[in-house]
Design an enzyme around this catalytic site. Structure first.
Site, PDB file in Angstrom:
ATOM      1  N   SER A 575       0.847  -1.185   0.000  1.00  0.00           N
ATOM      2  CA  SER A 575       0.000   0.000   0.000  1.00  0.00           C
ATOM      3  C   SER A 575       0.891   1.246   0.000  1.00  0.00           C
ATOM      4  CB  SER A 575      -0.965  -0.042   1.180  1.00  0.00           C
ATOM      5  OG  SER A 575      -2.003   0.890   1.012  1.00  0.00           O
ATOM      6  N   ASP A 660      -9.598  -3.853  -5.561  1.00  0.00           N
ATOM      7  CA  ASP A 660      -8.995  -3.051  -4.501  1.00  0.00           C
ATOM      8  C   ASP A 660      -9.649  -1.672  -4.446  1.00  0.00           C
ATOM      9  OD1 ASP A 660      -7.308  -1.698  -2.719  1.00  0.00           O
ATOM     10  OD2 ASP A 660      -5.552  -2.807  -3.396  1.00  0.00           O
ATOM     11  N   HIS A 695      -7.939  -5.067  -1.479  1.00  0.00           N
ATOM     12  CA  HIS A 695      -6.721  -4.556  -0.863  1.00  0.00           C
ATOM     13  C   HIS A 695      -6.074  -5.532   0.116  1.00  0.00           C
ATOM     14  CE1 HIS A 695      -4.093  -1.156  -0.225  1.00  0.00           C
ATOM     15  NE2 HIS A 695      -4.237  -1.233   1.085  1.00  0.00           N
TER      16      HIS A 695
END
Length: 723
Positions: A575, A660, A695
């Site tokens: 991330s 995501d 995610h």
């Protein structure tokens, strides 16, 4: 991209290797080079697109890869490209399939399949979750009055998840009268939840179904009114706090708060005492709280203290007053108090003053005690304050590097603190602490099936000197028998954003690295909050590059100290930590032998310019708004996608998820496409897209291990440790 959507470390179970065997794996003569297949990678089509802003014109030939997200004309072509990349990754990694299967079985074998969480007490019931052998999910249960009482299964998530590639249930919230359960469900992995309500007496799931929410909810004391956060369907921003009456159609739910500033996050919560319901609205720099008597659900929320520029505050209710944690004239925060009927900041009185060497992170309230979570010298501290006599003491944890935190403490009228504890060598542990007698009771420690002895591993706390002289902490762990001769492979993990701290914690999956001779290290770089609030301030906005140079300096330090060498040094982050990976690949490509970039935020300029992308506007105080020319120029100088050059890069594995909601799939896809046609080396570059996930990867408690097995196999292949 966000601390609230922080990608929890997926770094990743049998202790098969002796110290002698581990020493042998560090000897390169015992390794056999993995033979990467000689096949051509996919090459993404080039399609003209130009970005013009602030007098700067930039070609973006892979812009079309966002068409699946935008529902554009090239949607099908995007899927074809991602599937071609997946097929290429599968072919390149085919020789590791046996190893991946072995690692999966190894890691899964360390997990106790039939297990139960430590029950916590709330409002007359003990609540817990339990898992069954062979099942991916769990059952949410309770027992009335005592642990010997009959079990009630409130929610069988194993059954509910049947037929779903992805299933997440969260936000479990039992009504004050113990009769109803509200919970959220996401079956797409976009973090868009539908709230359902179940009658726990009859087993009936009510017709109330509220879509497009954050998953959590709050009951008013009337047991029929729910408050929840509604998300914008396009941007996924937390946009409205809604009020729902049981039995009513959710289309008619009332708006009790509408956030007009799209740089703020909002949420709704309830005081532990049950007296108040809170609405919180906050960005990186400022916040505001509203409150309502929980006995008056149809009433109007009152502003606690109007928003103040660059002042954050949060509110906690005791029996007779409010407590306020705030950074008003206090970089590391301080604790204030005020009466229930005088909440403006002019009435705030100091309880715990600001301390330049201690970050005050949070408070947990009980009837007679207050637990203060602090951070000093990069480590967590728990201070216990007796509200009756004003005395205070700290818990003693007895280790040099660890993580400690208040755990599930929903009961207000108790003198027992439940807290969690872990370190790089100590499995996750749950304790009860009697705040009167100061007695600790270990309730449960994570069992590592097959046996685990923490004494077989060594953990260290080191400090690297950054280029500006700042000392950056490094936590690391390795198995005994490690030789500091530069031959050991080392995986350095980093994040460095949103003030999120990467505290040292145990991972049974990680044993599969350590037992094969890897050293695992965490670089506690600026942008996190390990060393106080200033540590965060010095790693964001126009100081963001400190995060990248800190990480590079930590890597170089470990090489200089002979923990590893550049030929065996690997980097991993996800991330915002994936942004870190992209930046250090550009800035110091020769330092790393390989990089694993998990769901990486690598196209910073374009994402921060597109307000239709979920959560973009919430990030302006973290990265800057590139519509401002100074911010644009600064971001452009470090954004990984913008700074790819014709030079040699390390071996790189990139992972993403098609659904995501935090870092859209097209960022890593564009990054890989551009790297393929620009870099001058023949090193391995792989992109793996999970077509069913988002995610956080897979939702089941075992499926995510397949992702870790792929990442580890990539590292082992680069080390010649596949056999």
């Amino acid at each position: 991209m966000n601390a609230k959507r922080l990608l929890l470390s997926k770094l990743p179970l049998l202790l098969l290797m002796s110290t002698i065997a581990i020493s042998c794996t560090q000897d390169k003569s015992h390794r056999k080079a993995y033979q990467w297949p000689q096949i051509d990678p996919p090459i993404a089509a080039i399609k003209p697109h130009v970005r013009s802003l602030h007098g700067d014109t930039v070609a973006d030939p892979y812009y079309w890869l966002n068409d699946y997200f935008k529902k554009g004309p090239d949607s099908s072509a995007v899927i074809e490209y991602l599937e071609a990349e997946n097929a290429y990754t599968d072919s390149m990694m085919k020789g590791t399939e046996a190893l991946q299967a072995k690692l999966f079985d190894e890691m899964k074998g360390r997990i106790k399949e039939q297990d139960e969480s430590v029950p916590y007490f709330k409002n007359g019931y003990y609540y817990y979750t339990r898992t069954e052998e062979g099942k991916q999910y769990f059952k949410f249960c309770r027992k009335k009055g005592g642990l010997d009482a009959p079990e009630e299964i409130l929610l069988d998530v194993d059954r509910l998840a049947e037929g779903h590639p992805y299933y997440a249930a969260s936000g479990f919230n039992v009504s004050p009268d113990n009769r109803l359960l509200a919970y959220g469900v996401d079956t797409v992995s976009r973090r868009q939840y539908t709230i359902h309500v179940k009658n726990l007496e009859t087993g009936e799931v009510l017709r109330d179904a509220i879509p497009g929410t954050s998953g959590g909810s709050v009951w008013a004391n009337d047991n029929r009114t729910l408050f929840y956060t509604q998300n914008n369907p396009a941007t996924l921003l937390t946009e409205k706090i809604m009020r729902h009456t049981l039995g009513a159609d959710s289309d008619g739910d009332g708006v009790v708060y509408h956030e007009s500033d799209n740089t703020n996050y909002i949420g709704v919560g309830k005081a532990k005492s049950g007296k108040f319901i809170y609405i919180y609205s906050g960005g990186t720099l400022s916040s505001e709280t509203r409150y309502l008597d929980a006995d008056d659900p149809m009433g109007t929320f009152k502003v606690f203290q109007p928003r103040m520029p660059e002042v954050l505050y949060s509110v906690t209710a005791l029996a007779d007053r409010f407590l306020i944690v705030t950074n008003q004239n206090a970089t590391n925060f301080k604790l204030m108090e005020c009466p229930f009927d005088q909440t403006g900041q002019e009435h705030w009185k100091e309880v715990i003053p600001h301390r330049p060497d201690v970050l005050l992170e949070d408070v947990d309230e009980f009837r007679d005690f207050l637990v203060v979570s602090e951070r000093k010298n990069g480590l967590t501290q728990l201070a216990i304050r007796n509200l009756k006599d004003g005395s205070e003491h700290y818990l003693d944890f007895g280790e040099e590097a660890y993580t400690a935190y208040p755990s599930a403490n929903p009961e207000y009228n108790t003198s027992t603190l439940r807290y969690g504890y872990t370190s790089l060598t100590t499995p996750s542990s749950t304790y009860d602490y009697d705040m009167v007698t100061h007695k600790k009771t270990l309730l449960k420690q994570q069992e590592v099936v097959g046996g685990y002895n923490g004494a077989d591993y060594v953990t260290e706390r080191l400090y690297a000197t950054a280029k500006d002289g700042t000392l950056v902490p490094i936590s690391l762990v390795y198995k005994k028998g490690f030789q500091k001769d530069g031959n050991a492979p080392l995986l350095l993990y980093g994040y460095g954003a949103y003030g999120a701290t990467m505290d040292p914690s145990f991972s049974s999956s990680r044993l599969s690295l350590l037992d094969r001779g890897f050293v695992f290290a965490i670089a506690h770089i600026r942008g996190g909050q390990e060393m106080g609030r200033q540590w965060y301030e010095d790693g964001k906005m126009m100081k963001k590059k400190n995060s990248f140079t800190d990480f590079i300096d930590c890597g170089q330090f470990l090489v200089d100290q002979r923990y590893t060498s550049s030929a065996h040094l690997y980097a991993m982050g996800g991330s915002a930590g994936g942004l870190l990976m992209g930046a250090v690949a550009n800035m110091a490509p020769k330092l790393w032998h390989g990089i694993v970039a998990q769901v990486p935020f690598v196209d910073v300029v374009n994402t921060m310019l597109d307000e239709s992308i979920p959560l973009t506007t919430n990030e302006y105080d973290e990265w800057g708004n590139p519509n401002d020319e100074d911010a644009y120029e600064y971001i452009k100088r470090y954004s990984p996608y913008e700074n790819i050059e014709a030079k040699a890069y390390p071996h790189i594995l990139v992972t993403t998820g098609l659904h995501d909601s935090q870092v859209q799939y097209f960022e890593p896809a564009k990054w890989v496409a551009k790297l393929r046609t620009t870099k001058t080396d023949n090193h391995v570059l792989l992109l793996k897209t999970e077509m069913d996930y988002g995610h956080g990867g897979a939702s089941g408690r075992f499926d995510y291990l397949k992702e870790i097995a792929l990442e580890y196999s990539f590292l082992f292949a680069l080390e010649g440790m596949v056999d």
